[in-house]
Scaffold this motif. Structure first.
Motif, short mmCIF file in Angstrom:
data_model
loop_
_atom_site.label_atom_id
_atom_site.label_comp_id
_atom_site.label_asym_id
_atom_site.label_seq_id
_atom_site.Cartn_x
_atom_site.Cartn_y
_atom_site.Cartn_z
N GLN A 83 0.84 -1.21 0.00
CA GLN A 83 0.00 0.00 0.00
C GLN A 83 0.87 1.25 0.00
OE1 GLN A 83 -3.75 0.09 2.50
NE2 GLN A 83 -2.86 -1.81 3.24
N HIS A 84 1.91 1.22 0.83
CA HIS A 84 2.82 2.37 0.89
C HIS A 84 3.45 2.62 -0.48
CE1 HIS A 84 5.51 5.23 2.80
NE2 HIS A 84 6.55 4.64 2.23
N PHE A 85 3.83 1.55 -1.16
CA PHE A 85 4.41 1.68 -2.50
C PHE A 85 3.42 2.34 -3.46
CE2 PHE A 85 4.60 -0.19 -6.78
CZ PHE A 85 5.85 0.26 -7.19
N TYR A 86 2.18 1.87 -3.46
CA TYR A 86 1.20 2.40 -4.40
C TYR A 86 0.75 3.82 -4.03
CZ TYR A 86 0.90 -1.89 -7.08
OH TYR A 86 1.20 -2.95 -7.91
N VAL A 87 0.73 4.12 -2.74
CA VAL A 87 0.44 5.51 -2.33
C VAL A 87 1.52 6.45 -2.86
CG1 VAL A 87 0.40 7.07 -0.34
CG2 VAL A 87 -0.95 4.96 -0.29
N ASN A 88 2.78 6.05 -2.75
CA ASN A 88 3.88 6.90 -3.21
C ASN A 88 3.86 7.11 -4.72
OD1 ASN A 88 4.90 7.36 -0.66
ND2 ASN A 88 6.38 5.69 -0.74
N ARG A 89 3.29 6.18 -5.46
CA ARG A 89 3.21 6.35 -6.92
C ARG A 89 2.42 7.59 -7.30
NH1 ARG A 89 1.63 1.52 -10.72
NH2 ARG A 89 -0.40 1.95 -9.76
N HIS A 90 1.49 8.00 -6.45
CA HIS A 90 0.66 9.16 -6.75
C HIS A 90 1.45 10.46 -6.71
CE1 HIS A 90 -3.44 7.52 -7.08
NE2 HIS A 90 -3.04 6.60 -6.23
N GLN A 97 -11.69 -14.25 3.55
CA GLN A 97 -12.19 -12.87 3.59
C GLN A 97 -11.57 -12.10 2.43
OE1 GLN A 97 -10.71 -9.96 6.63
NE2 GLN A 97 -12.75 -10.22 7.51
N LEU A 98 -12.40 -11.47 1.63
CA LEU A 98 -11.92 -10.68 0.51
C LEU A 98 -11.58 -9.28 1.01
CD1 LEU A 98 -11.32 -9.98 -2.41
CD2 LEU A 98 -13.79 -9.80 -2.83
N VAL A 99 -10.29 -8.98 1.01
CA VAL A 99 -9.82 -7.67 1.47
C VAL A 99 -9.48 -6.83 0.24
CG1 VAL A 99 -8.08 -6.44 2.81
CG2 VAL A 99 -8.91 -8.68 3.59
N CYS A 100 -9.97 -5.63 0.24
CA CYS A 100 -9.79 -4.73 -0.90
C CYS A 100 -9.23 -3.41 -0.41
CB CYS A 100 -11.15 -4.51 -1.58
SG CYS A 100 -11.13 -3.30 -2.91
N TYR A 101 -8.05 -3.04 -0.94
CA TYR A 101 -7.40 -1.78 -0.58
C TYR A 101 -7.38 -0.86 -1.80
CZ TYR A 101 -5.55 -4.38 3.47
OH TYR A 101 -5.42 -5.13 4.61
N PRO A 102 -8.34 0.04 -1.93
CA PRO A 102 -8.28 1.00 -3.03
C PRO A 102 -7.25 2.09 -2.70
CG PRO A 102 -10.54 0.68 -2.22
CD PRO A 102 -9.60 0.14 -1.19
N VAL A 103 -6.32 2.31 -3.60
CA VAL A 103 -5.35 3.40 -3.46
C VAL A 103 -5.68 4.38 -4.57
CG1 VAL A 103 -2.92 4.05 -3.31
CG2 VAL A 103 -3.65 1.78 -2.54
N LEU A 104 -6.51 5.35 -4.23
CA LEU A 104 -7.05 6.29 -5.21
C LEU A 104 -6.70 7.71 -4.83
CD1 LEU A 104 -10.72 4.89 -5.34
CD2 LEU A 104 -8.75 4.10 -6.68
N ASN A 105 -6.55 8.56 -5.83
CA ASN A 105 -6.49 9.99 -5.59
C ASN A 105 -7.90 10.52 -5.81
OD1 ASN A 105 -6.18 12.79 -5.67
ND2 ASN A 105 -4.09 12.64 -6.44
N HIS A 117 -7.80 5.13 5.48
CA HIS A 117 -6.93 6.27 5.77
C HIS A 117 -6.90 7.13 4.51
CE1 HIS A 117 -3.57 8.56 7.43
NE2 HIS A 117 -3.01 8.50 6.24
N CYS A 118 -6.86 8.44 4.70
CA CYS A 118 -6.81 9.33 3.55
C CYS A 118 -5.89 10.50 3.87
CB CYS A 118 -8.21 9.85 3.20
SG CYS A 118 -8.29 10.77 1.64
N GLY A 119 -4.82 10.63 3.09
CA GLY A 119 -3.87 11.72 3.27
C GLY A 119 -3.69 12.46 1.96
N ARG A 120 -3.95 13.76 1.96
CA ARG A 120 -3.89 14.58 0.75
C ARG A 120 -4.75 13.97 -0.36
NH1 ARG A 120 2.47 16.60 0.44
NH2 ARG A 120 2.50 17.54 2.53
N TYR A 121 -5.89 13.46 0.05
CA TYR A 121 -6.90 12.88 -0.84
C TYR A 121 -6.43 11.59 -1.52
CZ TYR A 121 -9.67 17.03 -0.06
OH TYR A 121 -10.41 18.04 0.54
N VAL A 122 -5.36 10.98 -1.03
CA VAL A 122 -4.96 9.66 -1.51
C VAL A 122 -5.36 8.64 -0.45
CG1 VAL A 122 -3.05 8.16 -2.17
CG2 VAL A 122 -3.07 10.56 -2.89
N THR A 123 -6.12 7.64 -0.87
CA THR A 123 -6.69 6.68 0.07
C THR A 123 -5.80 5.45 0.25
OG1 THR A 123 -7.92 5.46 -1.63
CG2 THR A 123 -8.99 7.40 -0.66
N SER A 124 -5.97 4.81 1.40
CA SER A 124 -5.36 3.50 1.66
C SER A 124 -6.23 2.77 2.66
CB SER A 124 -3.91 3.66 2.16
OG SER A 124 -3.87 4.44 3.34
#
Length: 291
Positions: free
Chosen positions: A97-104, A161-169, A220-227
């Motif tokens: 998640q941290h990796f994909y958040v940083n891609r934004h 359990q289906l876990v879904c982590y959207p990493v969206l701006n 969690h949402c930081g600077r409109y990027v979700t995790s």
């Protein structure tokens, strides 16, 4: 000039940053690049609508390699990459998640991480304290225990359990955390409906079947990027939840798709329904990550 404005709006609407706009200097006609730079300080004043298809004609063939923006400019929908992780530890999911958040940081890079976890209890940032003695007792059950920066209280994740982590701006969707959480809830309600299960929301976050929670949501949402995200019980062993008060809600229970339908409903069976519902609720185009 009007057509230039349409293309600039396409860049900015999809969430491009100033450095990324500048990086296209050698691949986009100067008139468009310059106009993007001029509009950089006016993002909030722009009125976003559907980008005119005629604007696409202003971009030369050299820009066609940027598939995400090319698609957005033609359809008006953000592109979200689906990443299927399989069964992973919670710690590995946090790292990814941290990796994909940083891609934004360098432009729009929406991703939808799908996985199952090895048994783990996680706590959120809500005020209720969790003494070390309680967390140690949980670890003796054979599950990991992690404190996290998501919303909500304690919950369990595990196989089935289906876990879904959207990493969206959210700048590419709607800049509202409340809207985002509601759309996640509506996505899961739609999934349940596809299985013939009547699910609802309640004043307590998550999705419910009667008084039993079938899907937990904590983001969690930081600077409109979700995790972080959601966890839908498919054929989870629900006994793991008996050792905690799930999400800190007294007097409520938990359920699963399998429990409600009285048959085995696997994560694999559920994933296509989740993806269809997510694409519909978030009005986006899903694309599978190349492995």
């Amino acid at each position: 000039m009007v057509k230039d404005l349409h293309v600039c709006s396409a860049f900015l609407r999809v969430g491009f940053t100033l450095p990324l706009i500048q990086s296209f200097t050698n691949r986009v006609p100067d008139s468009i690049t310059n106009r993007c730079l001029e509009l950089n300080t006016q993002w909030e004043q722009l009125t976003w609508g559907s980008v005119s298809c005629s604007a696409v004609g202003l971009v030369d063939d050299r820009f066609a390699s940027c598939a995400t923006v090319e698609f957005w400019m033609q359809s008006g929908r953000p592109v979200v990459e689906v990443v299927r992780l399989g069964l992973v530890s919670y710690q590995e999911a946090l790292r990814l998640q941290h990796f994909y958040v940083n891609r934004h940081r360098s432009g729009p890079a929406h991703a939808l991480l799908l996985c199952q976890h090895l048994p783990v209890y996680t706590t959120g940032i809500r005020n209720k304290p969790y003494p070390a003695s309680l967390l140690n007792q949980l670890s003796l059950l054979g599950a990991e225990v992690h404190r996290t920066n998501r919303g909500g209280l304690i919950t369990f994740h595990g196989p089935g359990q289906l876990v879904c982590y959207p990493v969206l701006n959210l700048s590419s969707f709607k800049k509202s955390v409340r809207w985002y959480v509601c759309e996640l809830e509506k996505t899961i309600i739609s999934v349940c409906n596809r299985f013939g299960i009547e699910a609802v929301t309640s004043p307590d976050t998550g999705v419910w079947v009667g008084d039993n929670k079938i899907c937990a949501i904590g983001i969690h949402c930081g600077r409109y990027v979700t995790s972080h995200g959601l966890a839908l019980n498919c054929n989870t062993d629900l006994l793991w939840f008996s050792h905690i008060v799930p999400c800190g809600i007294e007097g409520k229970g938990v359920t699963s798709l399998s429990t409600e339908l009285q048959r085995d409903v696997s994560v694999e069976e559920t994933i296509p329904h989740l993806l269809d519902a997510f694409a519909d609720r978030f009005n986006c185009q899903l694309t599978d990550k190349d492995n």
